[in-house]
Each structure stands twice: as structure tokens, then as C-alpha cells.
Design an enzyme around this catalytic site. Structure first.
Site, PDB file in Angstrom:
ATOM      1  N   LEU A  42       0.810  -1.224   0.000  1.00 28.95           N
ATOM      2  CA  LEU A  42       0.000   0.000   0.000  1.00 28.95           C
ATOM      3  C   LEU A  42       0.841   1.271   0.000  1.00 28.95           C
ATOM      4  O   LEU A  42       1.943   1.313   0.542  1.00 28.95           O
ATOM      5  CB  LEU A  42      -0.929  -0.006   1.225  1.00 28.95           C
ATOM      6  N   HIS A  43       0.279   2.299  -0.631  1.00 26.29           N
ATOM      7  CA  HIS A  43       0.917   3.617  -0.684  1.00 26.29           C
ATOM      8  C   HIS A  43      -0.185   4.673  -0.592  1.00 26.29           C
ATOM      9  O   HIS A  43      -1.369   4.332  -0.457  1.00 26.29           O
ATOM     10  CB  HIS A  43       1.750   3.759  -1.969  1.00 26.29           C
ATOM     11  N   GLY A  45      -1.709   6.362  -2.720  1.00 26.23           N
ATOM     12  CA  GLY A  45      -2.802   6.203  -3.689  1.00 26.23           C
ATOM     13  C   GLY A  45      -3.906   5.357  -3.083  1.00 26.23           C
ATOM     14  O   GLY A  45      -5.093   5.726  -3.104  1.00 26.23           O
ATOM     15  N   HIS A  46      -3.522   4.200  -2.518  1.00 29.59           N
ATOM     16  CA  HIS A  46      -4.522   3.333  -1.878  1.00 29.59           C
ATOM     17  C   HIS A  46      -5.185   4.072  -0.708  1.00 29.59           C
ATOM     18  O   HIS A  46      -6.398   3.995  -0.518  1.00 29.59           O
ATOM     19  CB  HIS A  46      -3.861   2.068  -1.319  1.00 29.59           C
ATOM     20  N   GLY A 156      -9.351   3.514  -8.269  1.00 29.47           N
ATOM     21  CA  GLY A 156      -8.455   4.609  -8.629  1.00 29.47           C
ATOM     22  C   GLY A 156      -8.450   4.866 -10.128  1.00 29.47           C
ATOM     23  O   GLY A 156      -8.388   3.916 -10.924  1.00 29.47           O
ATOM     24  N   ASP A 159      -5.882   3.266 -12.748  1.00 30.88           N
ATOM     25  CA  ASP A 159      -6.128   2.128 -13.635  1.00 30.88           C
ATOM     26  C   ASP A 159      -7.406   2.422 -14.422  1.00 30.88           C
ATOM     27  O   ASP A 159      -8.463   1.846 -14.157  1.00 30.88           O
ATOM     28  CB  ASP A 159      -6.253   0.849 -12.802  1.00 30.88           C
ATOM     29  N   MET A 193       1.901   7.134  -8.297  1.00 30.94           N
ATOM     30  CA  MET A 193       2.281   6.116  -7.311  1.00 30.94           C
ATOM     31  C   MET A 193       1.779   4.755  -7.756  1.00 30.94           C
ATOM     32  O   MET A 193       0.674   4.625  -8.287  1.00 30.94           O
ATOM     33  CB  MET A 193       1.702   6.460  -5.945  1.00 30.94           C
ATOM     34  N   SER A 194       2.608   3.744  -7.537  1.00 33.39           N
ATOM     35  CA  SER A 194       2.241   2.370  -7.902  1.00 33.39           C
ATOM     36  C   SER A 194       3.051   1.417  -7.037  1.00 33.39           C
ATOM     37  O   SER A 194       4.207   1.700  -6.699  1.00 33.39           O
ATOM     38  CB  SER A 194       2.577   2.127  -9.380  1.00 33.39           C
TER      39      SER A 194
HETATM   40  P1  AMP Z   1      -3.769  -2.279  -6.729  1.00 39.97           P
HETATM   41  O1  AMP Z   1      -3.380  -2.632  -5.334  1.00 39.97           O
HETATM   42  O2  AMP Z   1      -2.640  -1.825  -7.574  1.00 39.97           O
HETATM   43  O3  AMP Z   1      -4.630  -3.334  -7.375  1.00 39.97           O
HETATM   44  O4  AMP Z   1      -4.708  -0.997  -6.610  1.00 39.97           O
HETATM   45  C1  AMP Z   1      -5.845  -0.987  -5.789  1.00 39.97           C
HETATM   46  C2  AMP Z   1      -6.638   0.261  -6.070  1.00 39.97           C
HETATM   47  O5  AMP Z   1      -5.843   1.409  -5.794  1.00 39.97           O
HETATM   48  C3  AMP Z   1      -7.062   0.355  -7.552  1.00 39.97           C
HETATM   49  O6  AMP Z   1      -8.390   0.850  -7.627  1.00 39.97           O
HETATM   50  C4  AMP Z   1      -6.061   1.347  -8.099  1.00 39.97           C
HETATM   51  O7  AMP Z   1      -6.516   2.049  -9.240  1.00 39.97           O
HETATM   52  C5  AMP Z   1      -5.870   2.284  -6.910  1.00 39.97           C
HETATM   53  N1  AMP Z   1      -4.598   3.010  -7.057  1.00 39.97           N
HETATM   54  C6  AMP Z   1      -3.388   2.486  -7.324  1.00 39.97           C
HETATM   55  N2  AMP Z   1      -2.466   3.470  -7.463  1.00 39.97           N
HETATM   56  C7  AMP Z   1      -3.126   4.641  -7.275  1.00 39.97           C
HETATM   57  C8  AMP Z   1      -2.726   6.009  -7.311  1.00 39.97           C
HETATM   58  N3  AMP Z   1      -1.469   6.384  -7.556  1.00 39.97           N
HETATM   59  N4  AMP Z   1      -3.668   6.961  -7.063  1.00 39.97           N
HETATM   60  C9  AMP Z   1      -4.968   6.593  -6.812  1.00 39.97           C
HETATM   61  N5  AMP Z   1      -5.391   5.314  -6.781  1.00 39.97           N
HETATM   62  C10 AMP Z   1      -4.491   4.346  -7.019  1.00 39.97           C
END
Ligand code: AMP
Length: 308
Positions: A42-43, A45-46, A156, A159, A193-194
Site C-alpha cells: 500500500l501507498h 494512492g490506496h 483509482g 487504472d 504512485m504504484s
Molecule cells: P492495486 O493494489 O494496484 O490493485 O490498486 C488498488 C486500487 O488502488 C485500484 O483501484 C487502483 O486504481 C488504486 N490506485 C493504485 N495506485 C493509485 C494512485 N497512484 N492513485 C490513486 N489510486 C491508485
């Protein structure tokens, strides 16, 4: 269960029946439920999704599940970052109520073979490069929606194609769930962020800025009235001229809802500029929404966009 410094309790639940029981009590007590599906590592963004849920809902549930079916055979499933201790601490700090942490066998019962196919939108751009990806995403999110039955799910914009796919799935299958889309959280220098950014070497980290810079270049082109296909040609030229090592997978202008290519800016009012590129061994995606300055849809650029 543990109590954080703000006095919130984070309950971690691994199994579906226990989770359903907790959520059913909350529902009976009239609480609204916000759901944030994630793959962990997590970061900020999450956490922005969690904060949006906490603003609007009485109870916030986050799932962490690295979903095997959305990774291709040569992709990074086994080395995808898993940082459970840090993640739990972060979720406590922001006041999440429930962390759902299922195992693959909890989500996929023995001999499970049902899959959700959203059609063409899942086969283009990311879907073309990662053929089973969106079926994996749609299937797991349909399961998670059935398990959690939230009032609102938070996704988010990072994606963007996933958002379009999941909004379509939600509509097509009549899930009574509102989808809220939160804007992209970026590092101060522009990198979105990713969880995968932690794979980047210092050199790759510099190179990765080319994604957001190319998007901004295309945005300026669009806003200066240049035709959309010329904006893309100019963006590709910009990328190639500035790239040291990065390899472009695609750069395109799409309608954010359908992922079809609009003929003109007027046709769509808001367009998404989408990019995917490989930097070192890491594949990164990013996007930017560009609104017609004179149109009513300009508000789509603000922090939280609510799907209809
Ligand atoms: P993930 O863990 O990569 O599957 O992402 C989980 C959720 O967090 C998804 O809805 C992503 O689009 C969202 N997310 C990931 N990175 C960001 C970001 N930098 N800003 C906002 N939402 C994000």
C-alpha cells in the site's frame, strides 16, 4: 483486533463466512459500507481511496488479495511485493475497520471455473498486451462484490481501463453498488504512485518520469486545438526523442467510458490520454483526463468522480 493511536479498531478477517457475519450485523445496524479492493504493498494512492470511503461511509473494508488469475504466465505474480506488516500498520493509522485477507483457496473454491468476460473493452490496450488480465480482474472483483456487498466501491483513476471494465461489469450484472473513482496520487515530480514503483532502480526512476511528461505534452497539444491523431503522433515523437531506455507499449486518446478512440475532442467532451511503457524490467501505466474547457464535463478533473 488492535486499537490504533486514534482509537480505531482494525479487525483482520480471513474467511468469507466470518466476514459476511460481521458485515450483516453492520448492515442491520444501518451502517453504510465502503469497500476498497487492493493487492497490497500500500501507498498514498490506496490510502486516498480509504479516506474517500471514510468520508462517505460508516464502515470501511479493505481487501488485500494478490489475485493469481489476473497475472499472465510470464508476469510478476510470484515476485509481486507483499508487505503485510507495513500494510496493516498503514490501514490502522487511517482508521480502516476491516481488513479482508483471504487466501486463494478461499476466493477460488476447488475446481472453480466460472469467469466474467466483459467483452471487447477487456481485449484492447491493456487487454491486448495482457490477454487474461481483465477476465481475472472482473472475476475476482465480482466475487469480492458478492462477498462484501458494499454500498460504494472505491477505485483509482490510475487504472483507467480497469475502472471502465468494472463499471461496465457492475452495470451489466446489476450489482447494486455505486462506483466512486478517485484521482491519481502522484509523487511530487509527477510519477503516478504504484506498488510496482519499488522495482525501479534510481536510473529507471528518472526514466519513468517520461510517462507523465508525455501525457502532459499530449494534454497541451489537445488544449491548443490540434487534432487528436496529430496530438498522438506528437506525443510518440516526444517519447522517442526523450527516451534513454524506456520502450513505449501504447499511447492513445480514448473515451474514458468505452475506451474507443474518439474522432474529435468535441465528440467526447472529456478524453483520457493513456500510456503504457516498459522502464527497465518494470511495466508502468499512467493516464490523464483532458476536459473541454468550455464544456460542462470539466468537473470530471476534480478529486472524486462518481460513476452514475
Ligand atoms: P492495486 O493494489 O494496484 O490493485 O490498486 C488498488 C486500487 O488502488 C485500484 O483501484 C487502483 O486504481 C488504486 N490506485 C493504485 N495506485 C493509485 C494512485 N497512484 N492513485 C490513486 N489510486 C491508485
Amino acid at each position: 483486533m488492535s486499537k490504533n493511536i486514534q482509537g480505531y479498531y482494525l479487525t483482520t478477517i480471513n474467511n468469507i463466512s466470518e466476514l459476511r457475519e460481521s458485515l450483516s450485523s453492520a448492515r442491520k445496524a444501518g451502517k453504510t459500507i465502503g469497500f476498497v479492493p487492493t493487492m497490497g504493498a500500500l501507498h498514498e494512492g490506496h490510502l486516498s481511496l480509504v479516506r474517500a470511503s471514510k468520508e462517505e461511509c460508516d464502515l470501511t473494508i479493505v481487501s488485500i488479495f494478490v489475485n493469481p488469475t489476473q497475472f499472465g504466465p510470464t508476469e510478476d505474480f510470484s515476485k509481486y511485493p507483499r508487505t503485510m506488516v507495513e500494510d496493516t500498520l498503514l490501514l490502522e493509522t487511517v482508521g480502516v475497520d476491516i481488513l479482508f485477507l483471504p487466501t486463494p483457496s478461499e476466493i477460488y473454491p476447488e475446481n472453480a471455473s466460472t469467469s466474467v468476460d466483459v467483452g471487447e473493452i477487456g481485449t484492447i490496450f491493456e487487454g491486448e498486451i495482457r490477454p487474461a488480465h481483465f477476465a481475472g480482474v472482473s472475476t475476482v472483483v465480482a466475487s469480492l462484490f458478492n462477498i462484501t456487498q458494499p454500498d460504494i466501491a472505491y477505485l483509482g483513476q490510475k487504472d483507467l481501463q480497469q475502472v471502465a471494465v468494472l463499471k461496465k461489469m457492475t452495470r451489466d450484472l446489476h450489482f447494486p453498488i455505486k462506483i466512486s473513482v478517485c484521482s491519481i496520487i502522484r509523487d511530487p515530480d509527477g510519477l503516478a504512485m504504484s506498488s510496482r514503483n519499488r522495482y525501479l532502480s534510481a536510473e529507471d526512476r528518472d526514466e519513468s518520469l517520461l510517462l507523465s511528461k508525455t501525457l502532459n505534452h499530449v494534454k497541451v497539444c489537445i488544449q491548443s486545438g490540434i487534432g487528436l491523431s496529430d496530438c498522438i503522433l506528437s506525443g510518440k515523437k516526444f517519447f522517442v526523442e526523450h527516451s534513454k531506455t524506456a520502450k513505449l507499449d501504447y499511447l492513445a486518446i480514448v473515451s474514458p467510458e468505452t475506451f474507443q478512440i474518439p474522432h474529435s475532442f468535441n465528440e467526447s467532451k472529456t478524453v483520457g490520454v493513456i500510456i503504457a511503457a516498459k522502464v527497465g524490467t518494470t511495466r508502468l501505466i499512467d493516464n490523464i483526463l483532458v476536459s473541454d474547457e468550455n464544456s460542462a464535463s470539466k468537473s470530471i478533473d476534480i478529486t472524486v468522480i462518481n460513476a452514475s
